[in-house]
Structure formats: structure tokens, C-alpha cells
Design a protein around this motif. Structure first.
Motif, PDB file in Angstrom:
ATOM      1  N   UNK A   1      44.644 -24.001   1.992  1.00 35.07           N
ATOM      2  CA  UNK A   1      46.366 -24.054   1.511  1.00 35.07           C
ATOM      3  C   UNK A   1      46.577 -23.984   2.988  1.00 35.07           C
ATOM      4  N   UNK A   2      48.220 -23.726   2.014  1.00 32.64           N
ATOM      5  CA  UNK A   2      49.872 -23.767   2.460  1.00 32.64           C
ATOM      6  C   UNK A   2      50.782 -25.330   2.510  1.00 32.64           C
ATOM      7  N   UNK A   3      51.256 -25.323   3.845  1.00 33.22           N
ATOM      8  CA  UNK A   3      52.549 -25.837   3.903  1.00 33.22           C
ATOM      9  C   UNK A   3      51.707 -26.862   4.577  1.00 33.22           C
ATOM     10  N   UNK A   4      52.331 -28.144   5.192  1.00 34.24           N
ATOM     11  CA  UNK A   4      51.956 -28.861   5.817  1.00 34.24           C
ATOM     12  C   UNK A   4      52.112 -28.399   7.482  1.00 34.24           C
ATOM     13  N   UNK A   5      52.682 -27.255   7.685  1.00 36.37           N
ATOM     14  CA  UNK A   5      52.982 -26.691   9.620  1.00 36.37           C
ATOM     15  C   UNK A   5      51.415 -25.826   9.513  1.00 36.37           C
ATOM     16  N   UNK A   6      50.883 -24.782   8.627  1.00 38.92           N
ATOM     17  CA  UNK A   6      50.486 -24.195   8.041  1.00 38.92           C
ATOM     18  C   UNK A   6      49.049 -25.044   8.658  1.00 38.92           C
ATOM     19  N   UNK A   7      48.705 -26.214   7.435  1.00 42.99           N
ATOM     20  CA  UNK A   7      47.902 -26.900   8.055  1.00 42.99           C
ATOM     21  C   UNK A   7      47.326 -27.412   9.174  1.00 42.99           C
ATOM     22  N   UNK A   8      48.537 -27.615  10.014  1.00 44.26           N
ATOM     23  CA  UNK A   8      48.171 -28.426  11.084  1.00 44.26           C
ATOM     24  C   UNK A   8      48.104 -27.995  12.210  1.00 44.26           C
ATOM     25  N   UNK A   9      48.640 -26.141  12.084  1.00 46.71           N
ATOM     26  CA  UNK A   9      48.099 -25.410  12.996  1.00 46.71           C
ATOM     27  C   UNK A   9      46.503 -25.103  12.634  1.00 46.71           C
TER      28      UNK A   9
ATOM     29  N   UNK B   1      52.828 -21.110  26.784  1.00 51.89           N
ATOM     30  CA  UNK B   1      53.112 -22.717  26.739  1.00 51.89           C
ATOM     31  C   UNK B   1      52.993 -23.787  25.694  1.00 51.89           C
ATOM     32  N   UNK B   2      51.537 -23.295  25.359  1.00 51.86           N
ATOM     33  CA  UNK B   2      51.139 -24.314  24.020  1.00 51.86           C
ATOM     34  C   UNK B   2      51.934 -23.676  22.845  1.00 51.86           C
ATOM     35  N   UNK B   3      52.322 -22.177  22.569  1.00 53.17           N
ATOM     36  CA  UNK B   3      52.882 -22.016  21.153  1.00 53.17           C
ATOM     37  C   UNK B   3      54.026 -22.923  21.221  1.00 53.17           C
ATOM     38  N   UNK B   4      54.667 -22.446  21.640  1.00 53.62           N
ATOM     39  CA  UNK B   4      56.174 -23.486  22.609  1.00 53.62           C
ATOM     40  C   UNK B   4      56.327 -24.944  21.980  1.00 53.62           C
ATOM     41  N   UNK B   5      54.880 -25.234  22.952  1.00 53.57           N
ATOM     42  CA  UNK B   5      54.633 -27.002  22.269  1.00 53.57           C
ATOM     43  C   UNK B   5      54.505 -26.924  20.794  1.00 53.57           C
ATOM     44  N   UNK B   6      53.663 -26.466  20.177  1.00 51.79           N
ATOM     45  CA  UNK B   6      53.508 -26.472  19.108  1.00 51.79           C
ATOM     46  C   UNK B   6      54.763 -26.422  18.117  1.00 51.79           C
ATOM     47  N   UNK B   7      55.571 -25.410  18.117  1.00 52.04           N
ATOM     48  CA  UNK B   7      56.593 -24.473  17.196  1.00 52.04           C
ATOM     49  C   UNK B   7      57.385 -25.884  17.739  1.00 52.04           C
ATOM     50  N   UNK B   8      57.697 -26.790  18.983  1.00 55.42           N
ATOM     51  CA  UNK B   8      58.646 -27.965  19.097  1.00 55.42           C
ATOM     52  C   UNK B   8      58.382 -29.114  18.287  1.00 55.42           C
ATOM     53  N   UNK B   9      56.371 -28.803  17.920  1.00 54.81           N
ATOM     54  CA  UNK B   9      56.058 -29.727  17.403  1.00 54.81           C
ATOM     55  C   UNK B   9      57.012 -29.857  15.694  1.00 54.81           C
ATOM     56  N   UNK B  10      56.746 -28.706  15.473  1.00 56.54           N
ATOM     57  CA  UNK B  10      56.363 -28.468  14.039  1.00 56.54           C
ATOM     58  C   UNK B  10      56.994 -28.225  13.094  1.00 56.54           C
ATOM     59  N   UNK B  11      58.422 -28.857  14.825  1.00 58.27           N
ATOM     60  CA  UNK B  11      59.722 -27.916  14.442  1.00 58.27           C
ATOM     61  C   UNK B  11      60.368 -28.993  12.999  1.00 58.27           C
TER      62      UNK B  11
END
Length: 182
Positions: free
Chosen positions: A78-86, A172-182
Motif C-alpha cells: 500500500x501507500x500513496x503513489x509516490x511510495x509505490x513508485x519508489x 544524485x539518484x535521490x535528488x533525481x527521484x525527488x524531482x521526478x516525484x514532486x
């Protein structure tokens, strides 16, 4: 006297996938797989008609694991879409699945049937990404762009040798993922 124990079909498939990840499809040979399992090659023929049958079942297993099992696991937690994407990204490109996925990608460059299978898997993955991104992005073009970028990031990251300035690759990956999920 007890009946002889046969090596389960699943163990042949698992070992075949390990061989594929380590050396590509040419590394998936009956004798070396049997040796890795500590059994004779004769046991192979209890489960498979030939090497092609093993390769086919290996691809079936990879496809099921890389799609159905990942989605089921993500949705079950479960979780929201952002958590599911991660979670979907982490599971799809885990230490267990990534080497097999990369080997299938390399194999697909030389085998049209494997390329068709990979296309089907990637289409299912992209459909799942689109469904998740569309829960917080209303623009279909943005959904497609984010889905494409996220999927490309997960695959391409493993082929990049670039430095990331004063950041680690993980940062760098975490920054990119946060940007994609914003």
C-alpha cells in the motif's frame, strides 16, 4: 529403500537464471548448470525436453517475477503513489533482479523472440508507471515524460560511469527521484 530425490524444476530454473546473469545465454548449458547444482545432467531431462525448454521457462520466471510479483508486492504494502513508485523501482532493480534484467536486455539485442518478450515486460512496467504518475499528474504528456524518465533512470544508471560533482551517486539518484516525484 527410499526413492531417489530429484532436483526440483525450480532449482534448475534458478540456477539457469544465475548462469544467465553471470555469462549471458551461452553460459546456460546443461552440464555446467547440473554441476553447479551438484547433480548429474540426467536429472535435467526429468523436467525439460531440451535446453530451449529451460531457457523458455527461465524467461517465463523472469517475466512473472519482474512484473506480476513486483506489482503484487508493491500493491500489497500500500501507500500513496509516490511510495509505490519508489518501492516498484527498488524491487524491479534489486540486487536479485537487476543482473537478470540486464542479461535479458543484452540477449534481446541478438534474439528477436527475447526482444519481443522484453518489449512486453517493459510495456507492462511503463503502464504501471503511467498509472501511478497519473494519480498526481493530470497532464498526459507530463505523465509520459515522468514515466519515461523514471524508467530510463533506473536502467541507464547502471551503465553510467560519470561523476556527480561533490555528490555521491546515491545522493544524485535521490535528488533525481525527488524531482521526478514532486
Amino acid at each position: 529403500m527410499a526413492a531417489p530425490t530429484r532436483t526440483p524444476r525450480s532449482r534448475w530454473i534458478e540456477e539457469g537464471l544465475r548462469a544467465l546473469a553471470a555469462g549471458g545465454p551461452d553460459a546456460v548449458r546443461i552440464e555446467p548448470v547440473a554441476k553447479a547444482l551438484g547433480v548429474s545432467r540426467g536429472g535435467f531431462y526429468w523436467h525439460f525436453e531440451d535446453r530451449g525448454a529451460l531457457l523458455g521457462e527461465m524467461l517465463d520466471t523472469w517475466e512473472r517475477t519482474a512484473t506480476d510479483e513486483v506489482v503484487e508486492s508493491v500493491e500489497r504494502k500500500g501507500g500513496d503513489a509516490r511510495a509505490k513508485l519508489r518501492r516498484a523501482g527498488a524491487l524491479t532493480f534489486s540486487d536479485e533482479l537487476l543482473p537478470i534484467d540486464l542479461a535479458v536486455r543484452a540477449w534481446s539485442r541478438h534474439d528477436p523472440a527475447v526482444a519481443a518478450r522484453l518489449r512486453r515486460v517493459d510495456n507492462r512496467r511503463m503502464d504501471y508507471l503511467r498509472a501511478l504518475f497519473s494519480t498526481f499528474c493530470s497532464d498526459p504528456a507530463e505523465v509520459e515524460a515522468r514515466s519515461m524518465l523514471a524508467f530510463s533512470l533506473l536502467i541507464g544508471n547502471h551503465f553510467m560511469a560519470a561523476d556527480h560533482g561533490d555528490r555521491s551517486r546515491a545522493e544524485a539518484l535521490e535528488l533525481t527521484v525527488r524531482w521526478l516525484l514532486a
